[in-house]
Scaffold this active site. Structure first.
Site, PDB file in Angstrom:
ATOM      1  N   GLY A 101       0.789  -1.226   0.000  1.00 15.99           N
ATOM      2  CA  GLY A 101       0.000   0.000   0.000  1.00 15.99           C
ATOM      3  C   GLY A 101       0.819   1.274   0.000  1.00 15.99           C
ATOM      4  N   CYS A 148      16.143   0.510   1.721  1.00 20.19           N
ATOM      5  CA  CYS A 148      16.266  -0.659   2.602  1.00 20.19           C
ATOM      6  C   CYS A 148      17.707  -1.070   2.828  1.00 20.19           C
ATOM      7  CB  CYS A 148      15.475  -1.834   2.031  1.00 20.19           C
ATOM      8  SG  CYS A 148      13.699  -1.530   1.984  1.00 20.19           S
TER       9      CYS A 148
END
Length: 388
Positions: free
Chosen positions: A204, A328
């Protein structure tokens, strides 16, 4: 204090105000706060209905049926569930898994973990432009190969793989095909009723929805087995247990509903802004694109500023929010394994910056960024010359 211009949409996006507004209706006592698994009263019924509507919105956007969509906590869990779930379910058939060297860490670290458990893993090398060739996959297929996992659009370079071609080949060999579509959702049309994909991960927060919610497409009409990784109350068709976060699911569903209406025009605008950014950056000497500019999504541009250290450049660009690589891995101060796997030398890798655009990026912001970048490059190259 004025906030930096945000050009890091590939790491996350702000929640669209329309999404936040509808989410608020599912949080408080005056709203629909019930447990979607509570089947004996109105609070549960209303929550369940909201989840069903959101699932339908997501399925409609992806061109599939709602019962093919499993909610997870995000793309990280979706990738884990897809790869581990298939590996454990099909280990009686074989233990060979194929992926690529340019995958996100949420795929690579999973397959490396499985390797420690006795599975055999092959990571395909890309071409210099980041494209994985079908012939490279064909050479690695074995009788015990059970799964091929491939990222659709790379999170660092934006390079897009030909998933239809790979899917057709995998199916001809009886191999399951998993796609990580985290970065491609909302930038490339995806119709799962037509594409030969067995499992697909998405989330999302890359598409102006909330963090902490994602999904896994499983083509259930083929009766694909996925061994659950979380055990509990048997939610999500028994594949992923846990009380459903209704407010997050509703937010994600609304984000995908908006995408269906606005994606086409958004991508045109993204492409214009990206092309403008690259055209102007070429006025700076010694710059180059990492990856394949023609075969990449409209929102990511990875640029090497030769003879300039990207960490020093980031310090100079305090008025901009950009990334030297994937968000990340940037926290661990590693150089980009994606660019290294594509064959770029240390000097290029360590001078590269990822710009990623989004719904709220304006031309004025791009012009502001260009001005700051040009001044920063001049300052840093002067310092380099002076120290030499």
């Amino acid at each position: 204090m004025k906030l930096p211009v945000y050009l890091d949409y590939a790491s996350t996006t702000p929640v669209d105000c329309r999404v936040a507004k509808i989410m608020m209706q599912y949080l408080t006592k005056d709203g629909i706060f019930g447990n979607a698994s509570s089947r004996f009263h109105r609070y549960g019924w209303e929550a369940e209905e909201a989840v069903n509507v959101a699932r339908d919105n997501i399925a409609t956007f992806l061109g599939t049926y709602s019962d093919n969509i499993i909610f997870t906590s995000g793309a990280t869990e979706s990738n884990n569930l897809a790869i581990k779930g298939v590996a454990y379910a099909y280990k009686h058939r074989g233990k060979h898994i194929i992926t690529s060297m340019t995958e996100h860490k949420t795929v690579l670290n999973v397959v490396y973990y499985l390797e420690k458990l006795g599975f055999c893993v092959t990571c395909l090398s890309p071409e210099k432009d980041g494209i994985i060739c079908l012939n490279t996959l064909k050479k690695e297929i074995r009788d015990d190969t059970i799964l091929f996992s491939l990222i659709h659009a790379n999170n660092e370079t934006g390079v897009v793989q030909n998933i239809e071609e790979f899917g057709n080949f995998c199916h001809s060999c009886g191999i399951l095909f998993h796609v990580d579509a985290t970065q491609s959702i909302g930038k490339i049309p995806i119709n799962l009723n037509k594409l030969p994909i067995d499992l697909m991960s998405f989330n999302g927060h890359k598409v102006y929805g909330p963090k902490g919610i994602g999904g896994l497409f499983i083509r259930r009409d083929l009766k694909i087995s996925v061994q659950p990784q979380i055990h509990g109350g048997g939610q999500e068709y028994g594949i992923r247990s846990g009380t459903l976060p209704v407010h997050q699911i509703v937010g994600m569903g609304e984000a995908y509903r908006i995408l269906k209406q606005e994606m086409k025009n958004e991508v045109i605008r993204f492409r214009f802004l990206k092309n403008y950014l690259w055209k102007e950056l070429q006025n700076i000497t010694y710059v180059s694109v990492n990856g394949n500019l023609k075969k990449s999504i409209a929102t990511i541009l990875n640029v090497a500023f030769h003879n300039v250290n990207s960490e020093l450049l980031m310090i100079e660009l305090q008025d901009l929010a950009v990334s030297p690589s994937s968000a990340c891995v940037s926290s661990s101060l590693e150089s980009s394994y994606v660019l290294h796997s594509m064959g770029y030398c240390d000097d290029i890798v360590n001078s590269s910056i990822r710009f990623s655009l989004g719904r709220f990026t304006t031309l004025e912001e791009i012009k502001f960024a260009l001005c700051k970048i040009k001044m920063a490059i001049i300052r840093l190259r002067k310092k380099t010359l002076y120290t030499k």
